[in-house]
Structures are given as structure tokens and as C-alpha cells.
Design a protein around this motif. Structure first.
Motif, PDB file in Angstrom:
ATOM      1  N   MET A   1     -50.898  80.697 -18.812  1.00  0.00           N
ATOM      2  CA  MET A   1     -52.309  81.055 -18.947  1.00  0.00           C
ATOM      3  C   MET A   1     -52.430  82.074 -20.075  1.00  0.00           C
ATOM      4  O   MET A   1     -51.880  83.158 -20.037  1.00  0.00           O
ATOM      5  CB  MET A   1     -52.746  81.670 -17.628  1.00  0.00           C
ATOM      6  CG  MET A   1     -54.152  82.074 -17.571  1.00  0.00           C
ATOM      7  SD  MET A   1     -54.651  82.542 -15.880  1.00  0.00           S
ATOM      8  CE  MET A   1     -53.096  82.827 -15.032  1.00  0.00           C
ATOM      9  N   SER A   2     -53.171  81.723 -21.108  1.00  0.00           N
ATOM     10  CA  SER A   2     -53.313  82.668 -22.194  1.00  0.00           C
ATOM     11  C   SER A   2     -54.347  83.704 -21.813  1.00  0.00           C
ATOM     12  O   SER A   2     -55.277  83.421 -21.084  1.00  0.00           O
ATOM     13  CB  SER A   2     -53.751  81.932 -23.458  1.00  0.00           C
ATOM     14  OG  SER A   2     -54.985  81.313 -23.217  1.00  0.00           O
ATOM     15  N   MET A   3     -54.166  84.904 -22.351  1.00  0.00           N
ATOM     16  CA  MET A   3     -55.119  85.970 -22.059  1.00  0.00           C
ATOM     17  C   MET A   3     -56.393  85.702 -22.847  1.00  0.00           C
ATOM     18  O   MET A   3     -56.378  85.705 -24.070  1.00  0.00           O
ATOM     19  CB  MET A   3     -54.517  87.318 -22.476  1.00  0.00           C
ATOM     20  CG  MET A   3     -55.412  88.487 -22.190  1.00  0.00           C
ATOM     21  SD  MET A   3     -55.446  88.899 -20.446  1.00  0.00           S
ATOM     22  CE  MET A   3     -53.926  89.824 -20.312  1.00  0.00           C
ATOM     23  N   PRO A   4     -57.485  85.383 -22.168  1.00  0.00           N
ATOM     24  CA  PRO A   4     -58.693  85.057 -22.914  1.00  0.00           C
ATOM     25  C   PRO A   4     -59.285  86.283 -23.596  1.00  0.00           C
ATOM     26  O   PRO A   4     -59.310  87.361 -23.036  1.00  0.00           O
ATOM     27  CB  PRO A   4     -59.635  84.532 -21.829  1.00  0.00           C
ATOM     28  CG  PRO A   4     -59.117  85.073 -20.559  1.00  0.00           C
ATOM     29  CD  PRO A   4     -57.672  85.370 -20.743  1.00  0.00           C
ATOM     30  N   LEU A   5     -59.732  86.089 -24.820  1.00  0.00           N
ATOM     31  CA  LEU A   5     -60.285  87.205 -25.569  1.00  0.00           C
ATOM     32  C   LEU A   5     -61.735  86.924 -25.906  1.00  0.00           C
ATOM     33  O   LEU A   5     -62.112  85.809 -26.204  1.00  0.00           O
ATOM     34  CB  LEU A   5     -59.499  87.428 -26.865  1.00  0.00           C
ATOM     35  CG  LEU A   5     -58.044  87.845 -26.697  1.00  0.00           C
ATOM     36  CD1 LEU A   5     -57.364  87.882 -28.050  1.00  0.00           C
ATOM     37  CD2 LEU A   5     -57.950  89.201 -26.042  1.00  0.00           C
ATOM     38  N   ASP A   6     -62.523  87.931 -25.840  1.00  0.00           N
ATOM     39  CA  ASP A   6     -63.908  87.794 -26.225  1.00  0.00           C
ATOM     40  C   ASP A   6     -63.991  87.790 -27.743  1.00  0.00           C
ATOM     41  O   ASP A   6     -63.389  88.614 -28.416  1.00  0.00           O
ATOM     42  CB  ASP A   6     -64.706  88.971 -25.659  1.00  0.00           C
ATOM     43  CG  ASP A   6     -66.166  88.809 -25.960  1.00  0.00           C
ATOM     44  OD1 ASP A   6     -66.835  88.159 -25.164  1.00  0.00           O
ATOM     45  OD2 ASP A   6     -66.598  89.314 -26.998  1.00  0.00           O
ATOM     46  N   LEU A 154     -52.938  75.901 -16.311  1.00  0.00           N
ATOM     47  CA  LEU A 154     -51.997  76.987 -15.983  1.00  0.00           C
ATOM     48  C   LEU A 154     -50.561  76.472 -16.109  1.00  0.00           C
ATOM     49  O   LEU A 154     -50.291  75.281 -15.922  1.00  0.00           O
ATOM     50  CB  LEU A 154     -52.231  77.473 -14.554  1.00  0.00           C
ATOM     51  CG  LEU A 154     -53.246  78.606 -14.356  1.00  0.00           C
ATOM     52  CD1 LEU A 154     -54.639  78.165 -14.774  1.00  0.00           C
ATOM     53  CD2 LEU A 154     -53.251  79.064 -12.909  1.00  0.00           C
ATOM     54  N   SER A 155     -49.664  77.369 -16.397  1.00  0.00           N
ATOM     55  CA  SER A 155     -48.240  77.019 -16.448  1.00  0.00           C
ATOM     56  C   SER A 155     -47.700  76.986 -15.015  1.00  0.00           C
ATOM     57  O   SER A 155     -48.332  77.519 -14.089  1.00  0.00           O
ATOM     58  CB  SER A 155     -47.466  78.056 -17.266  1.00  0.00           C
ATOM     59  OG  SER A 155     -47.440  79.285 -16.555  1.00  0.00           O
ATOM     60  N   ASN A 156     -46.539  76.368 -14.859  1.00  0.00           N
ATOM     61  CA  ASN A 156     -45.968  76.305 -13.503  1.00  0.00           C
ATOM     62  C   ASN A 156     -45.704  77.691 -12.900  1.00  0.00           C
ATOM     63  O   ASN A 156     -46.000  77.899 -11.717  1.00  0.00           O
ATOM     64  CB  ASN A 156     -44.696  75.459 -13.500  1.00  0.00           C
ATOM     65  CG  ASN A 156     -45.028  73.967 -13.613  1.00  0.00           C
ATOM     66  OD1 ASN A 156     -46.171  73.563 -13.397  1.00  0.00           O
ATOM     67  ND2 ASN A 156     -44.045  73.152 -13.961  1.00  0.00           N
ATOM     68  N   PRO A 157     -45.146  78.638 -13.649  1.00  0.00           N
ATOM     69  CA  PRO A 157     -44.964  79.983 -13.063  1.00  0.00           C
ATOM     70  C   PRO A 157     -46.285  80.635 -12.649  1.00  0.00           C
ATOM     71  O   PRO A 157     -46.360  81.336 -11.636  1.00  0.00           O
ATOM     72  CB  PRO A 157     -44.299  80.784 -14.197  1.00  0.00           C
ATOM     73  CG  PRO A 157     -43.625  79.750 -15.030  1.00  0.00           C
ATOM     74  CD  PRO A 157     -44.504  78.539 -14.975  1.00  0.00           C
ATOM     75  N   GLU A 158     -47.327  80.389 -13.426  1.00  0.00           N
ATOM     76  CA  GLU A 158     -48.641  80.952 -13.059  1.00  0.00           C
ATOM     77  C   GLU A 158     -49.170  80.307 -11.782  1.00  0.00           C
ATOM     78  O   GLU A 158     -49.734  80.986 -10.911  1.00  0.00           O
ATOM     79  CB  GLU A 158     -49.630  80.750 -14.208  1.00  0.00           C
ATOM     80  CG  GLU A 158     -49.366  81.667 -15.385  1.00  0.00           C
ATOM     81  CD  GLU A 158     -50.055  81.217 -16.658  1.00  0.00           C
ATOM     82  OE1 GLU A 158     -50.102  82.020 -17.592  1.00  0.00           O
ATOM     83  OE2 GLU A 158     -50.534  80.067 -16.720  1.00  0.00           O
ATOM     84  N   ILE A 159     -48.990  79.000 -11.683  1.00  0.00           N
ATOM     85  CA  ILE A 159     -49.426  78.311 -10.459  1.00  0.00           C
ATOM     86  C   ILE A 159     -48.630  78.833  -9.261  1.00  0.00           C
ATOM     87  O   ILE A 159     -49.182  79.024  -8.165  1.00  0.00           O
ATOM     88  CB  ILE A 159     -49.242  76.783 -10.601  1.00  0.00           C
ATOM     89  CG1 ILE A 159     -50.107  76.255 -11.748  1.00  0.00           C
ATOM     90  CG2 ILE A 159     -49.614  76.067  -9.310  1.00  0.00           C
ATOM     91  CD1 ILE A 159     -49.813  74.833 -12.125  1.00  0.00           C
ATOM     92  N   ALA A 160     -47.343  79.055  -9.494  1.00  0.00           N
ATOM     93  CA  ALA A 160     -46.503  79.584  -8.410  1.00  0.00           C
ATOM     94  C   ALA A 160     -47.051  80.914  -7.901  1.00  0.00           C
ATOM     95  O   ALA A 160     -47.061  81.186  -6.700  1.00  0.00           O
ATOM     96  CB  ALA A 160     -45.068  79.750  -8.912  1.00  0.00           C
ATOM     97  N   GLN A 161     -47.541  81.742  -8.846  1.00  0.00           N
ATOM     98  CA  GLN A 161     -48.135  83.038  -8.455  1.00  0.00           C
ATOM     99  C   GLN A 161     -49.406  82.840  -7.638  1.00  0.00           C
ATOM    100  O   GLN A 161     -49.610  83.494  -6.612  1.00  0.00           O
ATOM    101  CB  GLN A 161     -48.489  83.839  -9.704  1.00  0.00           C
ATOM    102  CG  GLN A 161     -47.355  84.696 -10.227  1.00  0.00           C
ATOM    103  CD  GLN A 161     -47.877  85.691 -11.238  1.00  0.00           C
ATOM    104  OE1 GLN A 161     -48.795  85.391 -11.996  1.00  0.00           O
ATOM    105  NE2 GLN A 161     -47.305  86.872 -11.265  1.00  0.00           N
ATOM    106  N   VAL A 162     -50.248  81.944  -8.128  1.00  0.00           N
ATOM    107  CA  VAL A 162     -51.521  81.707  -7.430  1.00  0.00           C
ATOM    108  C   VAL A 162     -51.264  81.166  -6.032  1.00  0.00           C
ATOM    109  O   VAL A 162     -51.891  81.600  -5.054  1.00  0.00           O
ATOM    110  CB  VAL A 162     -52.400  80.706  -8.229  1.00  0.00           C
ATOM    111  CG1 VAL A 162     -53.632  80.314  -7.414  1.00  0.00           C
ATOM    112  CG2 VAL A 162     -52.830  81.297  -9.559  1.00  0.00           C
ATOM    113  N   MET A 163     -50.318  80.216  -5.927  1.00  0.00           N
ATOM    114  CA  MET A 163     -50.090  79.552  -4.646  1.00  0.00           C
ATOM    115  C   MET A 163     -49.069  80.270  -3.771  1.00  0.00           C
ATOM    116  O   MET A 163     -48.835  79.877  -2.632  1.00  0.00           O
ATOM    117  CB  MET A 163     -49.641  78.107  -4.884  1.00  0.00           C
ATOM    118  CG  MET A 163     -50.697  77.259  -5.580  1.00  0.00           C
ATOM    119  SD  MET A 163     -50.202  75.529  -5.807  1.00  0.00           S
ATOM    120  CE  MET A 163     -50.250  74.930  -4.122  1.00  0.00           C
TER     121      MET A 163
END
Lengths: 197, 131
Positions: A1-6, A154-163
Motif C-alpha cells: 500500500m503506497s502512502m497516499p499524498l495530497d 494491497l500487498s500480501n503483507p498489508e493484507i496480513a496486517q488487516v486480517m
């Protein structure tokens, strides 16, 4: 997940949330524009119901606002936190729905009689509808993993965090989910305007 | 053109579905977006206010403590903090004194002549007149 920037301020979601927690009202508007559509897309994928997804979007964003004054920088990404909240809200609603049995799976499987024919719909809408119906038939955890990976990016590690599971479990869930989706969707390719390669 | 492996072809076909779903994804209505943003602004305004300190603690259960303390703090702030509380106490003490003190003493304290309360009531003598 990239850090979204305004585009204008160059501030991350986290910086904006911290600013909101210190009284910056403009941060609320920027975060709403940035995050609410993502939350809605995820919730709609999980619930297959835009109206319910909108309710969940509101509730999740309200919880985010309440969290703002106590947000501790660097502890978690705002989007990860938000996806978790949305997941919990959607799970609650799916359980309530299952208890009420107001919407049996058979009803999702068959389109209503007054639904316009596929030919009359835009191709994107038709494919999105077909995907939504197929997603609704997946087990909840598979659906969640597939949506986070392939719709939310999302990347797999990010999904792992969410789930709150391991990366290997995420890979397994997405692989099984996609196999079921392919079995259900790919035979429909002709009617949805796909060419055979 | 080399023939694609079936799994790869399936992946590509599925990705087309995902891409369509991303493009066709529902978005919150303008009303809902406005409501969310407004709630965020209210939160920001509330966050910008200085925190209200609670001058004393009340022994209550931990579950209720947060809401009760917040309520007490808000009530305390509403009456003007310690200065307001002192003023209220003085007014209450004066009220008790006036209530207990005899009317003569009260009359001495007042700078103007007083009238008794029954003088302010309408006369009922008119009702006794024979018609």
C-alpha cells in the motif's frame, strides 16, 4: 500500500489525521475526499449492497474522526486501521444478515426479473455486477482477501496486517478465492464481451 | 503467436473483471460525503478547544468513570469554574439565610419600603356584595 499524498499539501493520511486531531478542519475535507470512496468500494465488495456500504462508510469515517485526537504517529497506517474497522463492520452486518436470512444466497445468484439485460448495460457495469455476484458466493475470508488484493491493491503483507493472519494464509485465501471466481466467471466470458485469446 | 497457458489466460481474464469493478465501483453520494466531512470538522473544532481539567475525582466504576467525569467537568465549566462555583455557593447560603431569617430583619436589610404580599392580592370583597 503506497502512502497516499495530497497533491496540494503533500501530506500523508497520517499527518492529516494528526492535524485534524489538533483542530485543522481542512484536514477533514481532504481525508474525506481521499478515504471515503476507498472505504465505500471495499464495503460494497464485501456486502454486495451499495446502500449498506454507504452506511458502513459513514460509520467507519466517524470512528476515524473520533480516533484523531488520540492517534499516535507511527503505530499503524491509517488505511490499515480503516480497513480493519470496515472489515469488522461488514462482518457484523453479514452475520446479522445471515441471522435474519433476509437475503439468501439463491437470491444473489439469480438477477431480479426487472434487471436490464446484459446487452443493454455498459460492459464495465455488467462485468462488475457479475464479479460482485461471484464474490458474494465466496467464503467471507476468501472474499475479503481477494478484494483487498485485487480491488484495493494491497500487498500480501498489508493484507496480513488487516486480517491479522500470516502472509502464507493470505496467499492461500486469495488463490482459493480466485479459483472459485474463475470457475464461476470465465464460462460467462462470451456474454460479457470477452474475446477468446 | 505463442499460445497462452490456461492459468495465465484465466489470470488475465479475471484481471479484466477486477479492472471493470474498480472503474464501476460505487462512490458515496455527495450528501454522505458532506456529512462525513462536516462531522470531521466538528471533531477538529472540538479537538482545538483546551482540555477541561477535572478538579476532583469521584469514586465510581471504571466503566462509568469516563462519562461521569466528563459530565461533571462540563457542568463545572458551564458555571464558570471555581469562581462560578464560589458565587453559586454564596448565593445558596444567602438564600438559606433569607429563608430562615424573620421578615423584620429582612425589612431592615432592604433599602426601600416593603409591602406585605397580601396587599398585592386582589380584593374579594366585591364578591360579597349583594346583587
Amino acid at each position: 500500500m503506497s502512502m497516499p499524498l495530497d497533491a496540494e499539501t503533500g501530506l500523508s493520511d497520517e499527518a492529516l489525521l494528526v492535524a485534524l486531531g489538533r483542530g485543522d478542519q481542512a484536514a477533514a475535507r481532504t481525508l474525506t475526499l481521499r478515504l471515503a470512496p476507498r472505504v465505500m468500494r471495499y464495503a460494497a465488495g464485501m456486502l454486495s449492497d451499495p446502500a449498506e456500504a454507504e452506511d458502513v462508510t459513514q460509520e467507519a469515517m466517524m470512528r476515524l474522526w473520533r480516533q484523531a485526537p488520540d492517534w499516535r504517529a507511527g503505530e499503524a497506517q491509517v488505511t490499515t486501521w480503516l480497513y480493519r474497522v470496515v472489515t469488522n463492520l461488514c462482518t457484523d452486518r453479514l452475520r446479522q444478515r445471515a441471522r435474519r436470512r433476509a437475503r439468501p444466497l439463491e437470491a444473489i445468484d439469480e438477477p431480479p426479473d426487472d434487471r436490464p439485460g446484459v446487452d443493454a448495460m455498459m460492459q464495465d457495469d455488467a462485468r462488475a455486477q457479475a464479479l460482485a455476484e461471484a464474490l458474494a458466493l465466496l467464503p467471507e475470508r476468501q472474499r475479503q482477501a481477494v478484494i483487498l488484493r485485487h480491488l484495493e491493491g494491497l500487498s500480501n503483507p498489508e493484507i496480513a496486517q488487516v486480517m491479522d493472519i500470516g502472509v502464507a494464509a493470505v496467499e492461500s485465501l486469495t488463490a482459493r478465492g480466485k479459483r472459485l471466481l474463475a470457475a464461476r466467471l470465465l464460462p460467462k466470458r462470451d456474454e460479457l464481451g470477452y474475446d477468446h485469446g | 503467436m505463442a499460445k497462452q497457458r490456461p492459468e495465465h489466460a484465466d489470470e488475465e481474464a479475471l484481471e479484466a473483471y477486477f479492472a471493470s469493478a474498480r472503474r464501476a465501483a460505487p462512490i458515496p453520494s455527495g450528501k454522505v460525503m458532506a456529512r462525513i466531512a462536516a462531522a470531521g470538522e466538528v471533531q477538529a473544532q472540538a479537538s482545538a478547544l483546551p482540555p477541561v481539567s477535572v478538579p476532583f475525582s469521584v469514586p465510581v466504576s471504571t466503566e462509568a468513570a469516563g462519562s461521569l467525569q466528563a459530565l461533571i467537568a462540563r457542568a463545572f465549566a458551564t458555571i464558570g469554574g471555581w469562581a462560578g462555583a464560589a458565587g453559586l455557593s454564596a448565593a445558596a447560603a444567602a438564600g438559606v439565610y433569607i429563608g430562615l431569617a424573620s421578615p423584620e430583619i429582612l425589612a431592615e436589610l432592604l433599602p426601600v419600603d416593603t409591602v406585605s404580599s397580601d396587599a398585592l392580592l386582589p380584593s374579594y370583597e366585591a364578591l360579597l356584595v349583594d346583587l
